[in-house]
Design a protein around this motif. Sequence first.
Motif, PDB file in Angstrom:
ATOM      1  N   GLY A  54     -19.396  31.978  25.603  1.00 50.49           N
ATOM      2  CA  GLY A  54     -20.856  32.091  25.486  1.00 50.49           C
ATOM      3  C   GLY A  54     -21.455  31.218  24.394  1.00 50.49           C
ATOM      4  N   ARG A  55     -20.612  30.356  23.781  1.00 50.96           N
ATOM      5  CA  ARG A  55     -21.167  29.483  22.735  1.00 50.96           C
ATOM      6  C   ARG A  55     -21.279  28.036  23.211  1.00 50.96           C
ATOM      7  NH1 ARG A  55     -18.335  28.970  17.972  1.00 50.96           N
ATOM      8  NH2 ARG A  55     -16.393  29.391  19.072  1.00 50.96           N
ATOM      9  N   CYS A  56     -20.841  27.771  24.441  1.00 49.26           N
ATOM     10  CA  CYS A  56     -20.977  26.462  25.060  1.00 49.26           C
ATOM     11  C   CYS A  56     -20.017  25.437  24.452  1.00 49.26           C
ATOM     12  CB  CYS A  56     -22.417  25.968  24.931  1.00 49.26           C
ATOM     13  SG  CYS A  56     -22.817  24.768  26.161  1.00 49.26           S
ATOM     14  N   ASN A  57     -18.881  25.333  25.097  1.00 47.33           N
ATOM     15  CA  ASN A  57     -17.828  24.427  24.638  1.00 47.33           C
ATOM     16  C   ASN A  57     -18.088  23.049  25.274  1.00 47.33           C
ATOM     17  OD1 ASN A  57     -14.183  24.583  25.043  1.00 47.33           O
ATOM     18  ND2 ASN A  57     -15.456  23.304  23.759  1.00 47.33           N
ATOM     19  N   VAL A  58     -19.031  22.292  24.680  1.00 55.37           N
ATOM     20  CA  VAL A  58     -19.550  21.079  25.353  1.00 55.37           C
ATOM     21  C   VAL A  58     -18.538  19.974  25.597  1.00 55.37           C
ATOM     22  CG1 VAL A  58     -21.998  21.211  24.876  1.00 55.37           C
ATOM     23  CG2 VAL A  58     -20.488  20.303  23.137  1.00 55.37           C
ATOM     24  N   THR A  59     -17.577  19.832  24.700  1.00 52.68           N
ATOM     25  CA  THR A  59     -16.537  18.828  24.948  1.00 52.68           C
ATOM     26  C   THR A  59     -15.369  19.102  24.022  1.00 52.68           C
ATOM     27  OG1 THR A  59     -16.065  16.458  25.252  1.00 52.68           O
ATOM     28  CG2 THR A  59     -17.434  17.019  23.375  1.00 52.68           C
ATOM     29  N   ASN A  60     -14.482  18.134  23.929  1.00 52.37           N
ATOM     30  CA  ASN A  60     -13.291  18.272  23.089  1.00 52.37           C
ATOM     31  C   ASN A  60     -13.075  16.942  22.373  1.00 52.37           C
ATOM     32  OD1 ASN A  60     -10.349  18.254  22.412  1.00 52.37           O
ATOM     33  ND2 ASN A  60     -10.555  20.305  23.262  1.00 52.37           N
ATOM     34  N   ARG A  61     -12.638  17.016  21.108  1.00 56.77           N
ATOM     35  CA  ARG A  61     -12.556  15.793  20.317  1.00 56.77           C
ATOM     36  C   ARG A  61     -11.148  15.196  20.263  1.00 56.77           C
ATOM     37  NH1 ARG A  61     -16.657  14.655  15.572  1.00 56.77           N
ATOM     38  NH2 ARG A  61     -17.039  12.575  16.355  1.00 56.77           N
ATOM     39  N   LEU A  62     -10.207  15.735  21.015  1.00 60.93           N
ATOM     40  CA  LEU A  62      -8.855  15.162  20.979  1.00 60.93           C
ATOM     41  C   LEU A  62      -8.913  13.725  21.518  1.00 60.93           C
ATOM     42  CD1 LEU A  62      -6.597  18.063  22.336  1.00 60.93           C
ATOM     43  CD2 LEU A  62      -7.003  17.412  19.969  1.00 60.93           C
ATOM     44  N   PRO A  63      -7.900  12.894  21.193  1.00 62.39           N
ATOM     45  CA  PRO A  63      -7.885  11.535  21.752  1.00 62.39           C
ATOM     46  C   PRO A  63      -7.846  11.585  23.287  1.00 62.39           C
ATOM     47  CG  PRO A  63      -6.155  11.842  20.095  1.00 62.39           C
ATOM     48  CD  PRO A  63      -6.773  13.186  20.322  1.00 62.39           C
ATOM     49  N   VAL A  64      -8.366  10.532  23.903  1.00 57.88           N
ATOM     50  CA  VAL A  64      -8.497  10.509  25.370  1.00 57.88           C
ATOM     51  C   VAL A  64      -7.167  10.854  26.057  1.00 57.88           C
ATOM     52  CG1 VAL A  64      -8.909   8.988  27.346  1.00 57.88           C
ATOM     53  CG2 VAL A  64     -10.437   8.928  25.372  1.00 57.88           C
ATOM     54  N   GLN A  65      -6.090  10.236  25.555  1.00 56.01           N
ATOM     55  CA  GLN A  65      -4.756  10.491  26.116  1.00 56.01           C
ATOM     56  C   GLN A  65      -4.457  12.001  26.180  1.00 56.01           C
ATOM     57  OE1 GLN A  65      -3.125   7.590  26.598  1.00 56.01           O
ATOM     58  NE2 GLN A  65      -1.188   8.376  27.357  1.00 56.01           N
ATOM     59  N   GLU A  66      -4.798  12.700  25.118  1.00 55.68           N
ATOM     60  CA  GLU A  66      -4.549  14.145  25.028  1.00 55.68           C
ATOM     61  C   GLU A  66      -5.452  14.908  26.002  1.00 55.68           C
ATOM     62  OE1 GLU A  66      -2.419  16.257  23.288  1.00 55.68           O
ATOM     63  OE2 GLU A  66      -1.397  14.329  23.223  1.00 55.68           O
ATOM     64  N   ILE A  67      -6.714  14.457  26.078  1.00 54.68           N
ATOM     65  CA  ILE A  67      -7.644  15.136  26.993  1.00 54.68           C
ATOM     66  C   ILE A  67      -7.124  15.036  28.424  1.00 54.68           C
ATOM     67  CG2 ILE A  67     -10.001  15.106  27.932  1.00 54.68           C
ATOM     68  CD1 ILE A  67     -10.997  14.880  25.269  1.00 54.68           C
ATOM     69  N   ILE A  68      -6.655  13.856  28.768  1.00 57.35           N
ATOM     70  CA  ILE A  68      -6.130  13.646  30.123  1.00 57.35           C
ATOM     71  C   ILE A  68      -4.947  14.606  30.368  1.00 57.35           C
ATOM     72  CG2 ILE A  68      -4.997  11.936  31.658  1.00 57.35           C
ATOM     73  CD1 ILE A  68      -7.669  10.747  31.141  1.00 57.35           C
ATOM     74  N   LYS A  69      -4.102  14.779  29.347  1.00 56.12           N
ATOM     75  CA  LYS A  69      -2.960  15.697  29.480  1.00 56.12           C
ATOM     76  C   LYS A  69      -3.425  17.130  29.713  1.00 56.12           C
ATOM     77  CE  LYS A  69       0.505  13.740  26.460  1.00 56.12           C
ATOM     78  NZ  LYS A  69       0.940  13.903  25.076  1.00 56.12           N
ATOM     79  N   HIS A  70      -4.595  17.457  29.157  1.00 57.04           N
ATOM     80  CA  HIS A  70      -5.109  18.819  29.318  1.00 57.04           C
ATOM     81  C   HIS A  70      -5.898  18.992  30.616  1.00 57.04           C
ATOM     82  CE1 HIS A  70      -3.958  19.010  25.111  1.00 57.04           C
ATOM     83  NE2 HIS A  70      -3.988  20.314  25.234  1.00 57.04           N
ATOM     84  N   LEU A  71      -5.888  17.939  31.441  1.00 60.86           N
ATOM     85  CA  LEU A  71      -6.514  18.013  32.767  1.00 60.86           C
ATOM     86  C   LEU A  71      -5.395  17.818  33.802  1.00 60.86           C
ATOM     87  CD1 LEU A  71      -9.591  15.814  31.883  1.00 60.86           C
ATOM     88  CD2 LEU A  71      -9.829  18.033  32.986  1.00 60.86           C
ATOM     89  N   PRO A  72      -4.514  18.845  33.968  1.00 60.44           N
ATOM     90  CA  PRO A  72      -3.355  18.643  34.845  1.00 60.44           C
ATOM     91  C   PRO A  72      -3.722  18.364  36.297  1.00 60.44           C
ATOM     92  CG  PRO A  72      -3.500  20.930  34.129  1.00 60.44           C
ATOM     93  CD  PRO A  72      -4.526  20.181  33.353  1.00 60.44           C
ATOM     94  N   GLY A  73      -4.933  18.675  36.696  1.00 56.80           N
ATOM     95  CA  GLY A  73      -5.385  18.372  38.062  1.00 56.80           C
ATOM     96  C   GLY A  73      -6.069  17.023  38.087  1.00 56.80           C
ATOM     97  N   ASN A  74      -5.295  15.960  38.350  1.00 61.62           N
ATOM     98  CA  ASN A  74      -5.824  14.596  38.521  1.00 61.62           C
ATOM     99  C   ASN A  74      -6.576  14.036  37.315  1.00 61.62           C
ATOM    100  OD1 ASN A  74      -4.885  13.974  41.148  1.00 61.62           O
ATOM    101  ND2 ASN A  74      -6.417  15.357  41.996  1.00 61.62           N
ATOM    102  N   GLY A  75      -6.204  14.462  36.117  1.00 64.27           N
ATOM    103  CA  GLY A  75      -6.843  13.904  34.916  1.00 64.27           C
ATOM    104  C   GLY A  75      -6.738  12.385  34.850  1.00 64.27           C
TER     105      GLY A  75
END
Length: 431
Positions: A54-75
């Motif tokens: 309920g606080r609105c998690n607008v994005t994530n600041r990890l490096p792009v490579q890490e973000i892609i890893k956290h998108l296991p569905g076709n990141g």
Amino acid sequence: MKKVGANMDYDVIVIGGGPSGLMAAIAAGEKGAKVLLIDKGDKLGRKLAISGGGRCNVTNRLPVQEIIKHLPGNGKFLYSAFSIFSNEDIIKFFEKLGIALKEEDHGRMFPVSNKSQSVVDALLTQLEKLHVKVYKNSPVKNVIYENGHVSGVLLKDGQPISTSAVIIAVGGKSVPHTGSTGDGYAWAEKAGHTITELFPTEVPVTSNEPFIRHKSLQGLALRDINVSVLSPKGKAIITHRMDMLFTHFGLSGPAVLRCSQFVVKAMKKWKLSEVMMSLDALPDQTEEQVFQEIVKLVKSEPKKSIKNTLKGFIPERYLLFLLENNGIEPTEQGGTISNEKVRSFAKSCKQFIINVNGTLPLEKAFVTGGGVSVKEIEPQTMASKLMNGLFFCGEILDIHGYTGGYNITSALITGRLAGTNAAIAAKKNRA
Ligand SMILES: Cc1cc2nc3c(=O)[nH]c(=O)nc-3n(C[C@H](O)[C@H](O)[C@H](O)COP(=O)(O)OP(=O)(O)OC[C@H]3O[C@@H](n4cnc5c(N)ncnc54)[C@H](O)[C@@H]3O)c2cc1C
């Protein structure tokens, strides 16, 4: 319908006012397009507003490579998109709108105000500034295609609206009371798109184990443990180190939510009615170290009850449960317990196996897995490869990630690209 490109009602119509649609409408508006945003609800950004507790998690600041890893569905499909508009660009975008963001654990970004409505309001103000027309309470019934090109949309009330570019941003099928009821899949299929199988992800898992049915551990949270999903041969398919929770129907909490899609996939892959999950309550020690430590503790005070000797070793309720599970009476004196039983208790601390038999349904999942096949989408523009003037963004696509801002990042980035490129395509049509 009017001829494509000639005197259209709008250059771009965005269907859906979630994070992807709001961003798409803003991006198209910034390019000078005449934009209409249509939503069937009376409020825009409803799911965005309830994200991140309920606080609105607008994005994530990890490096792009890490973000892609956290998108296991076709990141990986998003690599080109990130090179055009990244998570850092999302942060700058919100700061420009006057929304200061702060970083929390695991790179999660929230508004400093902790108020999700402030994020939604900033997006709505920007829509207004860019003269984007907004229709609320206006469910779209269909998208209209003529001769291989988008030509308009038809509202449920029968009103047709012409345009040369449509962005489908209606989300998935999870938590339908927020408006995401899966309406867009049929419009995509009508344009020739493949919808990969839909399944619940980021969802609690269910179990028929007697201790779950008897609610023996209901409400117990285990902090910072390793939770794994095992193959039929007992090999870990995935392991997440986070908190978890026992519920009245099974398991929940961050580590379990992250594992849930692997439960669904394992059941399907091996045609199983049950999948093994394993809990490691002491992930920093080996089984042998755990065993030796218990032996040492018991030796130092052999007359003390085992539950008191092991106080603080693992959370008390879990300790009592595992002791009993291994045939050890918690009040028994440590020195009287056989080495064999101590070893089997040590093993349970490291690898307590729970058979799970599925998940809660898609409607209860945080995120929908599957969707419009990314093979049929241009990765740099989010344009359909099959229908001119058609674009997709957000959760309707076959892209899914863990909660933690990854899905919203994907929605905002794909929305940005879809909006920008739909406006460019519409302008070309007008010329
Ligand atoms: C409780 C909860 C918490 C979450 N927390 C996180 C989190 O912390 N981090 C994270 O990354 N993700 C989180 N998510 C997931 C994230 O919110 C979604 O992935 C994201 O909102 C998807 O955005 P979207 O724009 O694709 O679709 P949605 O946000 O689902 O928006 C779709 C919009 O389309 C409209 N619409 C649908 N059909 C029609 C129609 N026929 N006509 C007109 N309009 C229509 C709907 O009314 C809705 O407004 C959470 C989800 C839930 C439910």
